[in-house]
Design an enzyme around this catalytic site. Structure first.
Site, short mmCIF file in Angstrom:
data_model
loop_
_atom_site.label_atom_id
_atom_site.label_comp_id
_atom_site.label_asym_id
_atom_site.label_seq_id
_atom_site.Cartn_x
_atom_site.Cartn_y
_atom_site.Cartn_z
N ASP A 111 13.92 -35.56 -29.95
CA ASP A 111 13.48 -36.48 -31.01
C ASP A 111 14.59 -37.47 -31.35
O ASP A 111 15.77 -37.21 -31.09
CB ASP A 111 13.06 -35.71 -32.26
CG ASP A 111 14.19 -34.89 -32.86
OD1 ASP A 111 14.77 -34.06 -32.14
OD2 ASP A 111 14.53 -35.11 -34.05
N GLU A 176 15.16 -32.15 -34.46
CA GLU A 176 16.54 -31.95 -34.93
C GLU A 176 16.89 -32.93 -36.03
O GLU A 176 17.53 -32.58 -37.03
CB GLU A 176 17.51 -32.10 -33.75
CG GLU A 176 18.95 -31.70 -34.07
CD GLU A 176 19.79 -32.79 -34.71
OE1 GLU A 176 20.85 -32.47 -35.26
OE2 GLU A 176 19.40 -33.98 -34.68
ZN ZN Z 1 21.62 -35.74 -32.28
#
Ligand code: ZN
Length: 448
Positions: A111, A176
């Site tokens: 992501d 994340e």
């Molecule tokens: Zn990162």
């Protein structure tokens, strides 16, 4: 066959040559990933690209959605992000070792943060073009390049005729940037089944072996509304908030002087911080504001407990209110809300830290420092929730989270070579001399 975990100069050279032969493919793959706009909630198509690359390596893929992990929503670090995890898997693939070696997990997040105002970029944020030796676009550096490097490290090992003794697991995770709850928290709780974890985040080839904890809080102060013409019949909530703001500012100063962890102070930075980020009060110039709210972020060192930090902020607010008749009758409230991240710390003499440092300082003209990172990184889940030492080590950070993000291709190549060598040093390895000889013969033929 030769077996070793100490890497001789010939093997080192062979792996670096192999990294040079795969880097163009790795750069093209990074560009492909950049073209998938995998912001939070939209990681699925980028994960499919990763799955194809893992399949091309002949690996079987294990898909884990966060909802598959029982009880994850009760984890103290889990927060609801409003996005369904359906169709947003984390991927794991295992390169089986020959046996009797330590296992290693490479983890990378697919992501990215949004591009912001695309007009401020001097190139297409999702173009993924390779120009002047740079892969350009959102995520090139944070961390689609690192993700590509860990996949192509496996290809480089193969081309170099190296087989690992311990298992190497490749893991591509979601979310994340939004806290990692549905990503590495899920895979850590599911059991990483590895002796150590390396995450190729853009660390400028340093080792991030610790991170601080972060908590968000909100202080609400009540006032008494009145028409501005009768100001003195009201109680201005802003005036009541000011001593609390000042007390929190003093707390920041006190903590920067008293809380120390050497891993966080390498560049003259403070170990901890407290920031008041928003203040909101009143609706209209003609009314006395009946409420004032501030929101802040406080960080804590790995040696501190989150409960202790909460108590400290709450006591600071109470103390600032003490002696004020109105505030004693209308005590301010403190709430803890939104994102929160735990701290984590791996000892600088932990074996995986020493392995990375020795592999990289031996031949790359760079001594990786073991330092702390001031913010949330996914290593914390493996350290805290899976009892597995974890660190971040990867290529440079170039305009990450900003405009004109890019990654130099030569840093990608160094990341591929470093990760391959780290895997060899950690897992132990054998070199297939037959394959190596055939490779050499083929190259000689090519030169004639
Ligand atoms: Zn990162």
């Amino acid at each position: 066959m030769t077996g070793s975990s100490v890497i001789g100069p010939a093997d080192r050279r062979r792996v670096r040559e192999a990294a040079a032969t795969v880097v163009d493919d790795a750069a093209a793959f990074t560009g492909d990933l950049v073209r998938e706009r995998s912001v939070q909630g939209a990681e699925a198509t980028a994960q499919e690209r990763v799955a194809e690359a893992l399949t091309d390596l002949g690996l079987e893929i294990d898909r884990l959605e966060a909802d598959d992990v029982p009880g994850i929503e009760d984890h103290p670090e889990f927060a609801d992000t409003d996005d369904s995890y359906d169709g947003r898997p984390n991927l794991s693939a295992r390169v089986d070792g020959a046996g009797e070696g330590r296992s290693l997990l490479f983890n990378g997040h697919v992501d990215v943060v949004p591009e912001g105002d695309a007009d401020q970029w001097s190139f297409d944020p999702f173009g993924g073009a390779i120009v002047d030796g740079e892969i350009r676009g959102r995520g090139a550096s944070d961390m689609k390049g690192g993700l590509a490097a860990m996949i192509y490290a496996v290809e480089a090992l193969e081309r170099a005729g190296v087989s690992l003794r311990g298992d190497l697991i490749l893991q591509s995770v979601i979310e994340e940037e939004a806290g990692g709850y549905g990503g590495s928290l899920a895979t850590a709780l599911a059991g990483p089944e590895a002796d150590a974890v390396v995450i190729p985040e853009p660390t400028d080839f340093d080792c991030w072996i610790a991170n601080d904890g972060v908590s968000y809080f909100r202080v609400t102060v009540e006032g008494k509304g009145a028409h501005a013409a009768n100001t003195d019949s009201g109680v201005n909530a802003v005036a009541k908030l000011i001593p609390i703001f000042e007390a929190l500012t003093d707390l920041h100063e006190e903590r920067t002087e008293t809380v120390h962890d050497e891993l966080f102070e390498r560049d003259g930075e403070n170990t901890v911080s407290l920031n008041v980020g928003t203040v909101d009060a009143g609706e209209w110039p003609s009314s006395v504001p009946d409420e004032a709210v501030l929101e802040g972020r406080i960080s804590h060192a790995p040696a501190e407990e989150r409960a202790e930090i909460r108590r400290l902020v709450e006591e600071t607010v109470q103390a600032a209110a003490a002696g004020d008749q109105w505030l004693e009758a209308h005590p301010p409230t403190v709430e803890w809300f939104g994102w929160r991240g735990s701290s984590a710390r791996v000892a600088p003499d932990e074996a995986i830290v020493e392995t990375v440092q020795s592999v990289v300082s031996d031949g790359f003209d760079h001594e990786p420092r073991a330092i702390g990172f001031p913010g949330g990184i996914d290593t914390r889940f493996f350290v805290n929730d899976a009892d597995t030492p974890a660190l971040c080590f990867g290529p440079g950070a170039h305009n990450i989270h900003g405009t004109d993000e890019y990654l130099p291709v030569d840093e990608l190549e160094q990341a591929i070579a470093s990760l391959a060598l780290i895997a060899m040093a950690w897992c132990g390895y054998d070199r297939d001399d037959e394959a190596a000889d055939a490779d050499r013969a083929a190259r000689q033929e090519g030169q004639q």
